[in-house]
Motif scaffolding. Structure first.
Motif, PDB file in Angstrom:
ATOM      1  N   SER A  88       0.859  -1.184   0.000  1.00  0.00           N
ATOM      2  CA  SER A  88       0.000   0.000   0.000  1.00  0.00           C
ATOM      3  C   SER A  88       0.893   1.231   0.000  1.00  0.00           C
ATOM      4  O   SER A  88       2.074   1.157   0.358  1.00  0.00           O
ATOM      5  N   PHE A  89       0.327   2.383  -0.411  1.00  0.00           N
ATOM      6  CA  PHE A  89       1.137   3.579  -0.608  1.00  0.00           C
ATOM      7  C   PHE A  89       0.599   4.748   0.219  1.00  0.00           C
ATOM      8  O   PHE A  89      -0.620   4.876   0.427  1.00  0.00           O
ATOM      9  N   SER A  90       1.540   5.592   0.687  1.00  0.00           N
ATOM     10  CA  SER A  90       1.182   6.839   1.353  1.00  0.00           C
ATOM     11  C   SER A  90       2.226   7.883   0.995  1.00  0.00           C
ATOM     12  O   SER A  90       3.321   7.549   0.541  1.00  0.00           O
ATOM     13  N   GLY A 147       7.362  17.155   4.622  1.00  0.00           N
ATOM     14  CA  GLY A 147       7.648  16.499   5.891  1.00  0.00           C
ATOM     15  C   GLY A 147       6.433  16.074   6.680  1.00  0.00           C
ATOM     16  O   GLY A 147       6.583  15.436   7.723  1.00  0.00           O
ATOM     17  N   THR A 148       5.208  16.395   6.242  1.00  0.00           N
ATOM     18  CA  THR A 148       4.008  15.994   6.972  1.00  0.00           C
ATOM     19  C   THR A 148       3.127  15.145   6.069  1.00  0.00           C
ATOM     20  O   THR A 148       3.234  15.183   4.832  1.00  0.00           O
ATOM     21  N   HIS A 149       2.231  14.395   6.704  1.00  0.00           N
ATOM     22  CA  HIS A 149       1.370  13.483   5.959  1.00  0.00           C
ATOM     23  C   HIS A 149       0.511  14.263   4.962  1.00  0.00           C
ATOM     24  O   HIS A 149      -0.063  15.305   5.280  1.00  0.00           O
ATOM     25  N   GLN A 181       7.401  12.755  -0.697  1.00  0.00           N
ATOM     26  CA  GLN A 181       8.072  11.465  -0.485  1.00  0.00           C
ATOM     27  C   GLN A 181       7.006  10.384  -0.390  1.00  0.00           C
ATOM     28  O   GLN A 181       5.982  10.551   0.284  1.00  0.00           O
ATOM     29  N   CYS A 182       7.270   9.256  -1.072  1.00  0.00           N
ATOM     30  CA  CYS A 182       6.325   8.138  -1.159  1.00  0.00           C
ATOM     31  C   CYS A 182       6.812   7.000  -0.270  1.00  0.00           C
ATOM     32  O   CYS A 182       8.022   6.732  -0.190  1.00  0.00           O
ATOM     33  N   THR A 183       5.868   6.315   0.406  1.00  0.00           N
ATOM     34  CA  THR A 183       6.171   5.126   1.208  1.00  0.00           C
ATOM     35  C   THR A 183       5.328   3.966   0.684  1.00  0.00           C
ATOM     36  O   THR A 183       4.105   4.094   0.519  1.00  0.00           O
TER      37      THR A 183
END
Length: 1175
Positions: free
Chosen positions: A72-74, A79-81, A117-119
């Motif tokens: 899954s991706f976020s 620097g913040t969600h 930035q992707c996680t």
């Protein structure tokens, strides 16, 4: 035992990851296995760190990852969600982490500037992307300014400032005139790196009012134009010359900081009259070879791929006839972080150990920090199996819960590196992926490969057995491959049977059986044979085969390695090929090919066709032309044509050729339309729009073509848009800064209507540029100016007319103009193979420096001097060309023992690049050529003098000469051979103790330390015995001999008087008859054939002298001079002999016998000869 797997981040998908695992285990991939194994996430695709976007288009921020289960991706922003669901303009692609920001429906690109930035996360860990900085591109307008005309005195310097608007990214600057033509630049006038136009000195021809600076913003495909600048040059006489002055940079020193790997650009532009010349040096060192280039007429120093070693002081020197000026630029090379060892993915089994290593360098040295699943490792959940030691993480006795994704960040003030590397702990029992009971069939005496594809963690061990209760296979008759495959190099009949593969590790064991069958080879037991057949006869080729009964063979016949003609005359049987009614076209090679599923064999034979026996003559002729042509069924794109055939004249009509005339575009010119079978009398013809057609028909038989028929009536078709686009579209630059687009224009009838034009489109390849298009008249060329040097372009040309466009054309790849290569090949090495052959090697130049199509390399080489003579001569350079990207070549035809130089140049379509530094090499010694001459002089009774010249080509240091000689007897047989070695510094030799009056043959050659050269031969003769000549002279001078001769003469005189008296008295004295009747063979005063005196016979040995034993040393004997006397070689009688009795002059051995006078004298006979005549 630790197992390490390397998975590049750009290919980290699950499939590729498992491919690498399986590759490491040497087993094939299995789709079912992929569905069952777990894998932490791996980032496979992401946007660049510095991402400049077009503010007019949607923003796409890429983030793709693979893993098992799917991740899954976020996202984070600054620097913040980043809560995507709360922004209606932002969506995430399904099954992906890629974001799409909808700008085209009301969004503002400036509102989405920031750091993203992707996680990617699943149950085995989390991978993160780089920090992606989003910035919209900007192409602002030029600020309004009032530009005053520049009034400049002739010879003064001038700077025209551009000052373009600040854009993102920075624009490309160039100067043009009102006609959109590039302003010419030279050593005197050139553009600086800042875009300004510099004049070292102005000339009257510089006066113009349209100096225009343009700024091209590539990202948005826009060009901004500055107001035209006017320059007026006024002349003053005389024009004052000036020493150089630097226009840029100012002062005597400056500094420059550049990053490692970038291109270093240093600039010096000077004013002065005459125009100064710029030269660059590096203080305390050399400019780096193969990476240094000079641009802008040497005003710009360019060093590519700079490193810390390139730091230092660079001095530019501007010089003209009045003086010089210099400037020193202190260059410091820093470095953003770069990898020494990037962390690699680890696949471990429970209980194993491993390490992740992250090593980077930079200037200043970067700091290393670790993250676990995207969280700084210091605050990440603890793992007892993990220990961080600076740039290394050590894992000990891992368990399945130790699986995670680790990030290494190396950063300094100039940038950062971020790498993901996962630790995947798998515990899997062995699995065999090869299907059970798989059947393998091979031909006897061929290799057999039995597969046992496997997977397991830890890696299983593989064993093979034969038969149900067989023992483990070992020995040299088997080969065991790491991927589990068993190879039997030479399979025999007894190799057939059941084979069992067993895979085991600490978690289990599994086995699988496969079957092997051995088949008999396929053979051709009766092959086709060579045949000669008469024309129109019948021929048959046999091909009888033997094969394994379980294999089904197929037989294919070929003619000249191609399929048989589609002709009913060719009959293919089970075991043969038959050709009926053979013609000359059937001549060729016929091949029988037998194929089975396991092997293939073939055999060939040649068929020669000869003329058939003569038959009664039949008159054959071309057919008569068709007539009564009629057009029916007229449609827009088709029509039906019918005709009546003419007489075929004893040769059947094979086909009809239909031609058309376009009276609208090409009146009087007939074109091929189609052809039909000779049995048809109608044809359906396809038509093109906007053509005024008329048709004619030509009949064809084996004899030839008929005359064309009378034309049909005309038919005009309606106009339409073009059906096709121009052919042979090409994009080839003629100059370094242009692209010439050419095409073959459509012909008149292809235009389909009036107003034919072309839409020419181009864009730079791989740059995401928009298409640039222009519509031109009916021409065949368009030139695009202002292009970069030799870059690929996509080009297309579309036809259009007054009714519309042709279909969308296909794209072709072209290149802008080439320029001369910038660098010379490096590391030129020469390997001398022998005295006449050498091999040269060089390193290829980087392709980006070729600046054109690489055509090859040229080697220039020339002889500097001969090492044996030490004398220079005119240098004649030789050139060898080696095509393509070849890096070596042979240099033939070298001269031995010589010094050579060579250099190498790269060649593209524009020409040759700079030459590499001259490379000196020397050839070793060789064998010499033959001596330049060999003369034999001063013959005596027992000696000869030899003189010679040194070889024309010594090819080394002469060590000696070798002389061989042997006598030749009267029957031309050779006697024993004598050999003499002579020092190299000698040029003559006297041979003594030879036999008198003997012919000798001489062989003479020279030697170096390598060996003997070719020889020269000569022949010569010693003179006759001196005693024999002395006896002739001595007898002739004795008093008693003189008295005797006088008495004989008196007696003869008396007899003649008596005879005369008696004849006068009427008496008859038959002296003549008596002399003839009692002729003495020794009394032969004259020879009847040539009138010469008879040969003298010595009283002691009664052996006649040989005639023709003496000839001049030049070895030439003229036919009319063949009876020469000794006087011919001296000065009168006294000149016949030297003091030692030898003949004057030189004599050499002519093998031909030549006539000579018996006394070998041109004077009257001596008393001795007279006595011999009357005794």
């Amino acid at each position: 035992m630790m197992k390490k797997m390397s998975i590049p981040t750009s290919r980290a998908s699950l499939v590729l990851f498992l491919c690498q695992i399986i590759s490491a285990l040497d087993v094939p991939l299995d789709s079912k296995l992929l569905e069952e194994l777990s894998q932490p996430p791996t980032i496979t695709q992401q946007s660049p760190k510095d991402y400049i976007v077009d503010p007019r288009e949607n923003i796409v921020i890429q983030c793709e990852a693979k893993g098992k289960p799917p991740p899954s991706f976020s996202w984070t922003r600054n620097g913040t969600h980043f809560d995507i669901d709360k922004d209606a303009q932002v969506t995430m692609k399904p099954n992906s982490g890629t974001l799409v920001v909808n700008i085209m429906n009301g969004g503002k690109a400036e509102a989405y500037e920031g750091v993203y930035q992707c996680t990617a996360r699943n149950e085995r860990g989390a991978a993160i992307s780089n920090n992606i900085v989003i910035r919209p591109s900007r192409s602002p307008l030029w600020t309004k300014e009032k530009l005053e005309p520049n009034h400049v005195r002739e010879g003064d310097s001038l700077v025209l400032h551009c000052r373009p608007p600040v854009g993102l990214p920075p624009p490309i600057i160039f100067w043009m005139d009102n006609a959109f033509q590039r302003l010419p630049q030279s050593e005197r006038v050139s553009q600086g790196l800042n875009g300004d136009l510099y004049f070292a000195n102005v000339q009257p021809e510089d006066t113009r009012e349209d100096y225009i600076c343009y700024a091209r913003f590539n990202h948005t495909q826009t060009i901004q134009q500055k107001q035209p600048i006017s320059v007026k040059v006024f002349s003053t006489k005389p024009v004052t010359e000036r020493p150089p002055v630097l226009l840029t940079p100012t002062g005597s020193t400056s500094t420059k900081v550049e990053l490692r790997g970038n291109v270093l650009l240093l600039e010096c532009i000077a004013a002065g009259l005459p125009t100064p010349v710029i030269r660059w040096i590096k203080e305390g060192g050399e400019l780096p070879a193969n990476r240094t280039f000079f641009e802008n007429f040497k005003k710009t120093l360019k060093i590519i791929d700079v490193s810390e070693a390139d730091s230092g002081n660079y001095k530019c020197i501007a010089r003209n006839t009045l003086g010089s000026v210099h400037h020193v630029i202190s260059v410091t090379v820093k470095a953003a972080p770069y990898w020494i060892t990037a962390p690699r993915n680890l696949v471990l089994s429970p209980g194993e150990d491993g390490t992740l290593i992250c090593r980077a360098n930079g200037n200043p040295k970067p700091s290393i920090s670790w993250l676990a699943n995207g969280v700084p490792i210091a605050i990440a959940p603890e793992d007892p199996s993990r220990k961080v030691d600076g740039d290394t993480i050590i894992f000990s006795h891992v368990q399945e819960r130790s699986s995670a994704v680790y990030q290494c960040n190396a950063s300094n003030e100039y940038g950062y590196l971020l790498a993901n590397a996962f630790v995947n702990v798998l515990a899997e029992p062995p699995r065999i992926l090869t299907p059970a009971n798989k059947l393998y069939q091979v031909i006897a005496d061929s290799p057999a490969l039995l597969d046992c594809a496997y997977f397991g963690s830890p890696k299983p061990e593989i064993e093979w057995f034969k038969g149900v209760k067989g023992s483990i296979l070992r020995g040299n008759e088997y080969i065991f491959h790491d991927n589990g495959t068993l190879e039997i190099p030479v399979a025999q009949k007894d190799s057939a049977g059941t084979y069992t593969c067993v895979a085991r590790n600490e978690l289990g064991k599994i086995q699988n059986e496969v079957q092997l069958e051995i088949k008999d080879p396929t053979m051709i037991i009766k092959q086709p044979e060579y045949k000669v057949i008469q024309r129109y006869g019948q021929v048959s080729f046999e091909c009888i085969i033997k094969h394994d009964s379980t294999l089904l063979p197929t037989v294919v016949w070929l003619k000249d390695n191609d399929e048989l003609p589609d002709d009913e005359r060719f009959l293919v049987g089970k075991d043969n090929l038959t050709i009926m009614n053979v013609t000359d076209k059937d001549d060729g090679t016929y091949t029988c090919i037998v194929n089975t599923t396991l092997d293939s064999v073939s055999a060939s034979a040649v068929l020669t066709v000869v003329a058939a026996p003569p038959t009664p003559a039949i008159i054959y002729a071309r057919p008569n032309p068709p007539f009564d042509l009629e057009l029916t069924g007229q449609l827009e794109r088709s029509i039906e044509l019918s005709w009546i055939p003419g007489d075929e004249n004893n040769s059947p009509i094979t086909n009809f050729v239909i031609e058309y005339e376009d009276a609208l575009h090409e009146p009087g010119v007939w074109h091929y339309q189609t052809e039909v079978s000779g049995t048809q009398t109608t044809a359906q013809l396809k038509l093109s729009p906007y053509v005024n057609y008329s048709f004619r028909v030509i009949a064809v038989n084996k004899i030839g073509r008929s005359q064309p028929s009378e034309p049909s009536e005309q038919y005009l078709t309606k106009s339409a848009s073009p059906d096709e686009n121009p052919a042979n579209v090409q994009g080839i630059g003629s100059e370094p800064d242009n692209l010439v687009i050419t095409w073959e224009p459509l012909k008149g009838f292809q235009s389909n209507g009036p107003g034919l034009q072309y839409k020419v489109s181009w864009r730079q390849k791989d740059v995401d540029d928009e298409w640039t298009s222009v519509i031109v008249a009916n021409v065949s060329k368009y030139i695009v100016s202002g292009t970069p040097t030799f870059v690929p372009y996509e080009v297309k040309v579309q036809a259009l007319n007054d009714l519309g466009y042709a279909p969308e054309p296909s794209e072709v790849i072209g290149h802008s103009g080439e320029d001369l290569p910038m660098v010379a090949p490096g590391n030129v090495q020469v390997h001398v193979i022998n005295s006449t052959l050498a091999k040269v090697h060089w390193d290829p130049v980087p392709l980006k420096t070729v600046r054109g199509h690489l055509q090859g390399y040229k080697v220039y080489y020339w002889k500097v001097q001969s090492l044996s003579r030490r004398s220079r001569r005119h240098v004649e350079k030789k050139i060898l060309t080696f095509r393509g990207n070849k890096t070596f070549g042979m240099l033939p035809g070298l001269e031995p023992y010589s010094s050579y130089k060579l250099n190498v140049r790269v060649v593209n379509g524009k020409g040759e690049g700079p030459a590499s530094p001259d490379k000196v090499f020397k050839t070793p010694e060789g064998v010499p050529s033959s001596p330049s001459f060999l003369k034999i002089t001063n013959p005596t009774l027992d000696s000869l003098t030899l003189e010679w010249g040194s070889p024309t080509h010594p090819n080394g240091v002469l060590t000696s000469y070798t002389l061989k000689f042997q006598p030749i007897n009267n029957t031309h047989e050779l006697g024993p051979l004598v050999e003499i070695r002579i020092p190299a510094n000698e040029s003559s030799l006297i041979l003594k103790n030879l036999n008198y009056s003997t012919r000798y043959k001489f062989y003479f050659n020279a030697q170096t330390s390598v060996g003997s050269g070719s020889q020269i031969t000569e022949e010569a003769v010693t003179i006759m015995d001196e005693a024999m000549a002395s006896r002739q002279v001595d007898i002739a001078t004795q008093g008693w001999f003189i008295g005797l001769m006088c008495a004989v003469a008196l007696l003869i005189l008396i007899l003649l008087i008596v005879c005369f008296i008696r004849r006068n008295k009427g008496g008859k004295y038959p002296v003549k008859e008596k002399e003839d009747a009692h002729a003495d063979p020794e009394i032969q005063p004259m020879k009847e054939d040539d009138g010469t005196f008879g040969e003298y016979s010595d009283a002691e040995d009664h052996k006649p002298l040989k005639k023709g034993s003496r000839t001049p040393s030049d070895r030439t004997v003229k036919k009319e001079d063949s009876d020469d006397s000794l006087v011919d070689y001296g000065e009168g009688v006294n000149g016949q002999f030297n003091e030692d009795g030898s003949f004057i002059g030189q004599y050499s051995g002519k093998k031909e016998k030549e006539p000579a006078e018996g006394n070998e004298s041109s004077e009257a006979p001596s008393p001795v000869n007279a006595m011999n005549s009357f005794v």
